[in-house]
Design an enzyme around this catalytic site. Structure first.
Site, mmCIF file in Angstrom:
data_model
loop_
_atom_site.group_PDB
_atom_site.id
_atom_site.type_symbol
_atom_site.label_atom_id
_atom_site.label_comp_id
_atom_site.label_asym_id
_atom_site.label_seq_id
_atom_site.Cartn_x
_atom_site.Cartn_y
_atom_site.Cartn_z
ATOM 1 N N ASP A 80 0.930 -1.344 0.081
ATOM 2 C CA ASP A 80 -0.161 0.076 -0.237
ATOM 3 C C ASP A 80 1.027 1.260 0.079
ATOM 4 O O ASP A 80 1.790 1.479 0.873
ATOM 5 C CB ASP A 80 -1.030 0.081 1.181
ATOM 6 C CG ASP A 80 -1.844 0.963 1.360
ATOM 7 O OD1 ASP A 80 -2.369 1.270 0.288
ATOM 8 O OD2 ASP A 80 -2.447 1.451 2.371
ATOM 9 N N ASP A 102 3.109 4.967 -5.364
ATOM 10 C CA ASP A 102 2.061 6.193 -5.200
ATOM 11 C C ASP A 102 2.960 7.370 -5.459
ATOM 12 O O ASP A 102 3.698 7.779 -4.550
ATOM 13 C CB ASP A 102 1.656 6.400 -3.839
ATOM 14 C CG ASP A 102 1.109 7.504 -3.440
ATOM 15 O OD1 ASP A 102 0.800 8.575 -4.293
ATOM 16 O OD2 ASP A 102 0.552 7.694 -2.345
ATOM 17 N N GLU A 132 -1.475 6.019 -8.750
ATOM 18 C CA GLU A 132 -2.469 7.208 -8.184
ATOM 19 C C GLU A 132 -2.257 8.292 -8.968
ATOM 20 O O GLU A 132 -1.048 8.752 -9.137
ATOM 21 C CB GLU A 132 -2.154 7.022 -6.561
ATOM 22 C CG GLU A 132 -3.034 8.096 -6.059
ATOM 23 C CD GLU A 132 -3.017 8.450 -4.548
ATOM 24 O OE1 GLU A 132 -2.748 7.261 -3.962
ATOM 25 O OE2 GLU A 132 -3.447 9.423 -4.039
ATOM 26 N N HIS A 176 -7.662 9.881 4.063
ATOM 27 C CA HIS A 176 -7.174 8.858 4.911
ATOM 28 C C HIS A 176 -7.336 9.460 6.331
ATOM 29 O O HIS A 176 -7.769 10.507 6.588
ATOM 30 C CB HIS A 176 -5.482 8.619 4.946
ATOM 31 C CG HIS A 176 -5.209 7.873 3.668
ATOM 32 N ND1 HIS A 176 -4.588 8.706 2.721
ATOM 33 C CD2 HIS A 176 -5.458 6.644 3.077
ATOM 34 C CE1 HIS A 176 -4.424 7.693 1.478
ATOM 35 N NE2 HIS A 176 -4.873 6.702 1.770
ATOM 36 N N GLY A 208 -9.112 5.911 1.294
ATOM 37 C CA GLY A 208 -9.586 6.575 2.354
ATOM 38 C C GLY A 208 -11.270 6.295 2.510
ATOM 39 O O GLY A 208 -12.055 6.980 2.575
ATOM 40 N N ASN A 251 -10.267 0.617 -0.108
ATOM 41 C CA ASN A 251 -9.000 0.560 0.856
ATOM 42 C C ASN A 251 -9.716 0.790 2.254
ATOM 43 O O ASN A 251 -10.242 1.989 2.419
ATOM 44 C CB ASN A 251 -8.042 1.505 0.751
ATOM 45 C CG ASN A 251 -7.072 0.776 -0.318
ATOM 46 O OD1 ASN A 251 -7.452 0.189 -1.336
ATOM 47 N ND2 ASN A 251 -6.067 1.451 -0.595
HETATM 48 O O1 G3H Z 1 -3.204 4.819 3.742
HETATM 49 C C1 G3H Z 1 -2.365 4.884 4.528
HETATM 50 C C2 G3H Z 1 -2.588 3.977 5.456
HETATM 51 O O2 G3H Z 1 -3.528 4.167 6.428
HETATM 52 C C3 G3H Z 1 -1.247 3.638 6.054
HETATM 53 O O3 G3H Z 1 -1.046 4.343 7.277
HETATM 54 O O4 G3H Z 1 1.601 4.372 7.246
HETATM 55 O O5 G3H Z 1 0.308 4.453 9.948
HETATM 56 O O6 G3H Z 1 0.446 2.280 8.297
HETATM 57 P P1 G3H Z 1 0.391 3.915 8.176
HETATM 58 P P1 13P Z 2 -8.771 4.820 5.764
HETATM 59 O O1 13P Z 2 -7.916 5.846 6.389
HETATM 60 O O2 13P Z 2 -10.045 5.578 5.227
HETATM 61 O O3 13P Z 2 -9.211 3.487 6.229
HETATM 62 O O4 13P Z 2 -8.126 4.672 4.279
HETATM 63 C C1 13P Z 2 -7.291 3.592 4.167
HETATM 64 C C2 13P Z 2 -6.475 3.612 2.898
HETATM 65 O O5 13P Z 2 -6.758 4.199 1.898
HETATM 66 C C3 13P Z 2 -5.206 2.881 2.792
HETATM 67 O O6 13P Z 2 -4.634 2.962 1.606
HETATM 68 ZN ZN ZN Z 3 -4.612 5.014 1.094
#
Ligand code: G3H
Ligand code: 13P
Ligand code: ZN
Length: 304
Positions: A80, A102, A132, A176, A208, A251
């Site tokens: 991701d 990304d 993206e 997000h 998001g 996601n």
């Molecule tokens: O899209 C973003 C995700 O919520 C990843 O968040 O880098 O804190 O794991 P993180």
């Molecule tokens: P949320 O923060 O809305 O759960 O989105 C997560 C996301 O897009 C991870 O790539």
């Molecule tokens: Zn995301």
């Protein structure tokens, strides 16, 4: 077992989306995989760069491979928000089924250049690539954008044609984290429709997409949490997006984090004499499994 390409084709044909759920430890990964089996649906297990730093790349791959053995329904391991060619290459070499490159914070030309480089490498290994274009408001791993920049449909078309990505994440107003729509941006389904006119039958990804359930926020806040003015995407709108549009992957990270925290806060309070961590983590895992199963049904167009 269907390849990830076949699973995306099925989404387009049958008008539903797969859930892409972020995992951050053993229990969250178990919850995603078990929910997929119970719902008899494919699931995408997503891991961010920061979760990779936390778990370790090879450990994450081994966990995924071990836990997804003997499954009846497909599960795919996905990177991701990969921000560089190097992290995408590492994930591909380690055995991921799919990577997201990304480049959305770069200029159009730089994004195209970087994405193309990842596509060239990934395609040789049969790995699926998500690009993206357009920037989501809020915290996006390392990306922190104050404003929502909706995707421009013409640019999305050009981006897909130039890069030859397998799917594209677009910005239509979601963001997000647990505080969505705070810049008053709206969910722009009209932009989504415009993109689909220009790119018929092309898989679109929605980031998001957490719904940030008010009850969960309340459960956290009455037990000492401080999450004020949290807001998510409307469930009905989300269901329509999955049913009536070409969105094939949705996601979710925040909703999983929220139920995990709500469960821990609750069980730690209600079982003050318990010192076995497995008790608390098992409860939290069940909560995550329940919310993930709900999402899988919602993205299939079924409300529970
Ligand atoms: O899209 C973003 C995700 O919520 C990843 O968040 O880098 O804190 O794991 P993180
Ligand atoms: P949320 O923060 O809305 O759960 O989105 C997560 C996301 O897009 C991870 O790539
Ligand atoms: Zn995301």
């Amino acid at each position: 077992m269907d390849s990830i390409y076949v699973s995306f084709e099925k989404c387009l044909k049958k008008h539903y989306a797969m859930g892409a759920f972020n995992f951050f430890n053993l229990e969250s990964l178990q919850a995603i995989l078990q929910a997929g089996e119970e719902c008899k649906m494919p699931v995408i297990c997503s891991i961010s760069e920061s979760a990779i730093q936390y778990i370790g790349l090879n450990t994450a791959v081994m966990m995924f491979e071990t836990l997804s053995q003997n499954k009846k329904y497909p599960a795919y391991l996905h990177l991701d928000h990969g921000r560089s060619y190097e992290i995408c290459k590492k994930a591909i070499d380690a055995g991921f089924d799919s990577v997201m490159i990304d480049g959305s914070s770069l200029s159009f030309d730089e994004n195209v250049k970087l994405t193309k480089k990842v596509v060239n490498y990934a395609n040789k290994q049969g790995v699926f690539v998500e690009g993206e274009i357009g920037v989501l408001a809020g915290n996006e791993d390392n990306v922190n954008n104050l404003e929502s920049r909706y995707s421009n449909p013409e640019e999305v078309k050009k981006f897909v044609e130039l890069t030859k990505v397998d799917s594209v994440a677009v910005a239509i107003g979601t963001s997000h984290g647990a505080y969505k729509f705070k810049y008053d941006q709206k969910l722009r389904i009209d932009i989504l429709s415009e993109i689909e006119k220009l790119l018929p039958k092309f898989p679109i990804v929605l980031h998001g997409a957490s719904t940030v359930d008010k009850k969960t926020i309340k459960q956290i806040n009455i037990r000492g949490g401080k999450l004020k003015n949290a807001k998510g995407v409307d469930k009905n709108e989300l269901m329509i997006i999955c049913k009536d549009h070409n969105v094939c992957k949705v996601n979710v990270d925040t909703d999983i984090r929220l139920v995990f925290i709500a469960s821990l806060r609750q069980t730690l309070r209600s079982s003050p004499k318990e010192i076995n961590p497995r008790y608390f983590l098992s409860e939290a895992k069940e909560s995550m499994k329940t919310i993930i199963a709900e999402k899988i049904f919602l993205f299939k167009g079924l409300k529970n």
